[in-house]
Design a protein around this motif. Structure first.
Motif, PDB file in Angstrom:
ATOM      1  N   LEU A  27      38.821 -51.868 -87.504  1.00 28.69           N
ATOM      2  CA  LEU A  27      38.927 -52.427 -88.856  1.00 28.69           C
ATOM      3  C   LEU A  27      38.662 -51.364 -89.920  1.00 28.69           C
ATOM      4  N   GLY A  28      37.820 -50.393 -89.616  1.00 29.57           N
ATOM      5  CA  GLY A  28      37.573 -49.295 -90.550  1.00 29.57           C
ATOM      6  C   GLY A  28      38.762 -48.353 -90.662  1.00 29.57           C
ATOM      7  N   GLY A  29      39.532 -48.207 -89.585  1.00 28.99           N
ATOM      8  CA  GLY A  29      40.692 -47.324 -89.621  1.00 28.99           C
ATOM      9  C   GLY A  29      41.844 -47.873 -90.435  1.00 28.99           C
ATOM     10  N   VAL A  30      41.940 -49.184 -90.558  1.00 27.15           N
ATOM     11  CA  VAL A  30      43.075 -49.797 -91.272  1.00 27.15           C
ATOM     12  C   VAL A  30      43.083 -49.445 -92.763  1.00 27.15           C
ATOM     13  N   PRO A  31      42.016 -49.666 -93.524  1.00 28.37           N
ATOM     14  CA  PRO A  31      42.101 -49.305 -94.956  1.00 28.37           C
ATOM     15  C   PRO A  31      42.176 -47.798 -95.180  1.00 28.37           C
ATOM     16  N   GLY A  49      50.003 -47.528 -99.253  1.00 24.88           N
ATOM     17  CA  GLY A  49      50.290 -48.876 -99.727  1.00 24.88           C
ATOM     18  C   GLY A  49      50.208 -48.967-101.238  1.00 24.88           C
ATOM     19  N   ASP A  50      50.796 -50.015-101.764  1.00 22.36           N
ATOM     20  CA  ASP A  50      50.671 -50.290-103.184  1.00 22.36           C
ATOM     21  C   ASP A  50      50.351 -51.760-103.368  1.00 22.36           C
ATOM     22  N   LEU A  51      49.617 -52.041-104.393  1.00 24.99           N
ATOM     23  CA  LEU A  51      49.157 -53.390-104.680  1.00 24.99           C
ATOM     24  C   LEU A  51      49.844 -53.841-105.958  1.00 24.99           C
ATOM     25  N   ARG A  52      50.483 -54.979-105.918  1.00 28.32           N
ATOM     26  CA  ARG A  52      51.199 -55.488-107.088  1.00 28.32           C
ATOM     27  C   ARG A  52      50.431 -56.660-107.678  1.00 28.32           C
ATOM     28  N   LEU A  53      50.065 -56.516-108.920  1.00 30.48           N
ATOM     29  CA  LEU A  53      49.389 -57.569-109.673  1.00 30.48           C
ATOM     30  C   LEU A  53      50.302 -57.974-110.822  1.00 30.48           C
ATOM     31  N   GLY A  54      51.122 -58.965-110.586  1.00 31.79           N
ATOM     32  CA  GLY A  54      52.099 -59.374-111.606  1.00 31.79           C
ATOM     33  C   GLY A  54      53.152 -58.296-111.788  1.00 31.79           C
ATOM     34  N   VAL A  90      52.307 -55.222-112.749  1.00 29.95           N
ATOM     35  CA  VAL A  90      51.621 -53.940-112.624  1.00 29.95           C
ATOM     36  C   VAL A  90      51.539 -53.555-111.143  1.00 29.95           C
ATOM     37  N   THR A  91      51.935 -52.320-110.851  1.00 26.43           N
ATOM     38  CA  THR A  91      51.846 -51.817-109.477  1.00 26.43           C
ATOM     39  C   THR A  91      50.743 -50.778-109.421  1.00 26.43           C
ATOM     40  N   LEU A  92      49.804 -50.993-108.524  1.00 27.50           N
ATOM     41  CA  LEU A  92      48.693 -50.059-108.335  1.00 27.50           C
ATOM     42  C   LEU A  92      48.966 -49.251-107.077  1.00 27.50           C
ATOM     43  N   THR A  93      49.171 -47.948-107.230  1.00 24.00           N
ATOM     44  CA  THR A  93      49.461 -47.073-106.109  1.00 24.00           C
ATOM     45  C   THR A  93      48.315 -46.098-105.942  1.00 24.00           C
ATOM     46  N   MET A  94      47.836 -45.940-104.700  1.00 25.76           N
ATOM     47  CA  MET A  94      46.725 -45.041-104.411  1.00 25.76           C
ATOM     48  C   MET A  94      47.224 -43.776-103.719  1.00 25.76           C
ATOM     49  N   ALA A  95      48.434 -43.344-103.976  1.00 18.91           N
ATOM     50  CA  ALA A  95      49.014 -42.189-103.300  1.00 18.91           C
ATOM     51  C   ALA A  95      48.204 -40.932-103.604  1.00 18.91           C
ATOM     52  N   THR A  96      47.963 -40.162-102.560  1.00 19.59           N
ATOM     53  CA  THR A  96      47.230 -38.908-102.720  1.00 19.59           C
ATOM     54  C   THR A  96      48.013 -37.802-102.028  1.00 19.59           C
ATOM     55  N   THR A  97      47.638 -36.574-102.310  1.00 22.11           N
ATOM     56  CA  THR A  97      48.297 -35.449-101.648  1.00 22.11           C
ATOM     57  C   THR A  97      47.833 -35.319-100.208  1.00 22.11           C
ATOM     58  N   ALA A  98      46.718 -35.927 -99.866  1.00 27.44           N
ATOM     59  CA  ALA A  98      46.176 -35.847 -98.507  1.00 27.44           C
ATOM     60  C   ALA A  98      46.535 -37.089 -97.712  1.00 27.44           C
ATOM     61  N   GLY A  99      47.680 -37.699 -97.984  1.00 19.57           N
ATOM     62  CA  GLY A  99      48.083 -38.922 -97.307  1.00 19.57           C
ATOM     63  C   GLY A  99      48.240 -38.744 -95.812  1.00 19.57           C
ATOM     64  N   ALA A 100      48.760 -37.594 -95.385  1.00 20.71           N
ATOM     65  CA  ALA A 100      48.930 -37.351 -93.953  1.00 20.71           C
ATOM     66  C   ALA A 100      47.574 -37.268 -93.255  1.00 20.71           C
ATOM     67  N   GLY A 101      46.599 -36.646 -93.887  1.00 19.43           N
ATOM     68  CA  GLY A 101      45.253 -36.566 -93.311  1.00 19.43           C
ATOM     69  C   GLY A 101      44.616 -37.936 -93.194  1.00 19.43           C
ATOM     70  N   ALA A 102      44.835 -38.773 -94.205  1.00 17.47           N
ATOM     71  CA  ALA A 102      44.285 -40.127 -94.165  1.00 17.47           C
ATOM     72  C   ALA A 102      44.941 -40.944 -93.060  1.00 17.47           C
TER      73      ALA A 102
END
Length: 184
Positions: free
Chosen positions: A35-39, A46-51, A53-65
């Motif tokens: 369960l800790g590995g999933v988030p 992933g991106d979160l859509r609130l109406g 508004v799209t909230l994106t948490m993209a980082t340059t270290a996405g492959a490491g994550a």
């Protein structure tokens, strides 16, 4: 486990198989680690859509994550299906959880970090229950029926294997008040 160990165990009832399986391995440690590995793996992609508004948490270290998240899920499965390597898997999960803080959005917004940390700690500290050994030479306790059982070679009356101490006090005997009796 050896073939003899598996053959000597009795097969549990159908409704108890999962319970027996769960109790013979660090189940909760594996679940928390997965369960800790999933988030940790999901949030950089992933991106979160609130109406509207799209909230994106993209980082340059996405492959490491993604690698850390997949490794944590793999370690959780390893805890379940290979409980002999639970200490290694637990320590590896703790290290990956700590590495996820700078790499993956504060360890999956701290949720993934905490779950993986708890799962790793549970795995490293888990120990299997001792197996019950059935021996034929177990001592049988005699029941005391109030009568002396027998006298030994010296004439001391033995009651249920213990010398009967109802007759006279000695120099080293202790009375009911905690003091020493005086002989004579």
């Amino acid at each position: 486990m050896s073939a003899e160990t598996l053959a000597s165990r009795e097969v549990p009832k159908k409704e108890n198989r999962f319970k027996v399986w769960r109790q013979t391995r660090p189940f909760w440690a594996g679940l928390f680690t997965m369960l800790g590995g999933v988030p940790i793996a999901y949030l950089p992609y992933g991106d979160l859509r609130l109406g509207n508004v799209t909230l994106t948490m993209a980082t340059t270290a996405g492959a490491g994550a993604l690698i850390i998240g997949v490794l944590l899920i793999t370690l959780g499965l390893t805890m379940w299906f290979q409980p002999l390597v639970r200490v290694f898997a637990g320590i590896a999960a703790i290290v990956l959880a700590l590495v996820s803080i700078p790499v993956s959005n504060f360890g999956g917004l701290v949720v993934g970090f905490l779950l993986a940390l708890i799962g790793g700690a549970l795995s490293a500290s888990w120990a299997p229950a001792p197996e019950k050994e059935e021996t034929e030479d177990e001592p049988v306790e005699a029941e005391y029926d109030g009568e002396p059982a027998h006298a030994d070679e010296t004439g001391t009356v033995m009651t249920a294997g213990v010398p009967d101490q109802r007759d006279g006090a000695t120099e080293t005997s202790i009375d009911a008040k905690g003091g020493r009796n005086s002989a004579g």
